[in-house]
Design an enzyme around this catalytic site. Structure first.
Site, PDB file in Angstrom:
ATOM      1  N   HIS A  30       0.858  -1.195   0.000  1.00 17.86           N
ATOM      2  CA  HIS A  30       0.000   0.000   0.000  1.00 17.86           C
ATOM      3  C   HIS A  30       0.887   1.235   0.000  1.00 17.86           C
ATOM      4  O   HIS A  30       1.236   1.786   1.036  1.00 17.86           O
ATOM      5  CB  HIS A  30      -0.921  -0.038   1.234  1.00 17.86           C
ATOM      6  N   HIS A  63       1.146   4.715  -2.505  1.00 20.17           N
ATOM      7  CA  HIS A  63       0.751   5.511  -3.681  1.00 20.17           C
ATOM      8  C   HIS A  63       2.040   6.135  -4.187  1.00 20.17           C
ATOM      9  O   HIS A  63       2.667   6.924  -3.460  1.00 20.17           O
ATOM     10  CB  HIS A  63      -0.247   6.595  -3.291  1.00 20.17           C
ATOM     11  N   GLU A  72     -11.214   3.355   5.813  1.00 24.17           N
ATOM     12  CA  GLU A  72     -10.141   4.252   6.280  1.00 24.17           C
ATOM     13  C   GLU A  72     -10.824   5.297   7.171  1.00 24.17           C
ATOM     14  O   GLU A  72     -10.591   5.343   8.372  1.00 24.17           O
ATOM     15  CB  GLU A  72      -9.436   4.894   5.081  1.00 24.17           C
TER      16      GLU A  72
END
Ligand code: ADE
Ligand code: ZN
Length: 339
Positions: free
Chosen positions: A21, A23, A204
């Protein structure tokens, strides 16, 4: 914050691990933002690297996303994407990350007129160089921006068609609350028909129902974040039964005020519940640290020990999209390291 025994800290840092994970646009350090702005003649709203860093005080996900998209505005050419990604790979290697699955947000770039091909060319050349020179393997996961509409996601999937061999899956990111997974059910279905894997940010900031939605409407194989799952015992039972991994990002959750303090993070409870949780950095340039810093500070804050370290390292490989054969090899490596 309590500090770790130095030998245990070295042990954590040396653990072989996968990052699932990250970005890649969130690895853009302020120094590189300024260097690329200069190289490309892009004007920034901040007078200096320090001023930009000072602005990294977030109150929630959206307050971060506004700055994150502004930072990405300096990325114009394939070389920019290459430089950003290779800088990440160097940091990953330093943290003993053996394999990384990178999110990228094509719409953030194509909506500014950057060709999809430039994004892909730059990322692919950095991946090849990282494999050859750093021994770090990687895959790309193309995220749809959930604040945009379904048509825009379909257009992005269309643009990805020449690159299906280079993209392992699709993901869903950006503003979660108000943009439930069901909005993207059809485009995820089309992506899966093309042979792409599916993951999605869920839970989230959003409620557990968004995690159910990611599983049911998107057939997500991993849940990104998922920290809100503990509010729904039936969901926890399902995630455990189906062994759906959660890619947890402790520093991110603190910086975006999902938890007030690292000492209050629920990672320990997620592991206790039998969930396949992993530790990841999310947007390390914005949240204060890469993989090992996330490991070290989280272990110190939560008082986690060697068993949790081994479980988290094992989970990172188990939850990855590498072959069963490669998984077995890494699990062996982790076992030997922990022996
Ligand atoms: N895009 C980059 N980081 C993100 C996060 N933590 N949540 C949702 N979208 C993102
Ligand atoms: Zn994320």
């Amino acid at each position: 914050m309590s500090s770790l025994d130095p030998a245990f800290e070295r042990f954590l840092c040396g653990l072989p691990k996968a990052e699932l994970h990250i970005h890649i646009e969130g690895s853009l350090e302020p120094e590189l933002i300024f260097a690329l702005a200069e190289r490309n003649g892009v004007a920034l709203d901040y007078p200096s690297v320090e001023a930009l860093r000072q602005a990294y005080a977030f109150t929630n996900l959206q307050s971060f996303l506004d700055i994150y998209y502004a930072g990405a505005s300096v990325l114009l050419k394939a070389a920019d994407f290459h430089d950003m990604a290779y800088a990440y790979f160097q940091r990953a290697q330093a943290d003993n990350v053996r394999h990384a699955e990178l999110f990228f947000d094509p719409q953030t770039h194509t909506d500014r007129g950057v060709p999809f091909a430039a994004v892909m060319e730059g990322l692919k050349s950095a991946q090849a160089k990282a494999q050859a020179e750093l021994g770090v393997s990687s895959e790309l996961i193309m995220c749809f921006l959930r604040h945009l509409d379904e048509d825009a996601a379909f257009a992005t999937l269309e643009q990805a068609k020449p690159y299906l061999d280079d993209i392992i899956g699709v993901g869903l990111d950006s503003s979660e609350v108000g943009n439930p997974p069901e909005k993207f059910a059809r485009v995820f279905s089309a992506a899966r028909e093309l042979g792409l894997r599916a993951v999605a940010h869920a839970g989230e900031e959003g409620p557990p129902s968004y995690i159910h939605g990611a599983l049911d409407a998107l057939s997500a194989e991993r849940i990104d974040h998922g920290v809100q799952s503990l509010a729904d015992p039936a969901l926890v039972e399902r995630l455990v039964r189906e062994q759906i991994p959660l890619t947890v990002c402790p520093f991110s959750n603190i910086k975006l005020c999902v938890f007030e303090r690292l000492q209050g993070h629920n990672l320990g409870q997620l592991l206790e519940a039998g969930l396949v949780a992993t530790i990841n950095s999310d947007d390390p340039a914005y949240f204060g640290g890469y993989m090992n810093q996330n490991f070290v500070d989280t272990f110190a804050a939560l008082g986690l020990g060697r068993d949790a370290a081994r479980t988290l390292a094992e989970n990172s490989f188990k939850a990855s999209f590498i072959s069963a054969e490669r998984k077995a090899g890494y699990l062996q490596e982790v076992a030997e390291y922990c022996a």
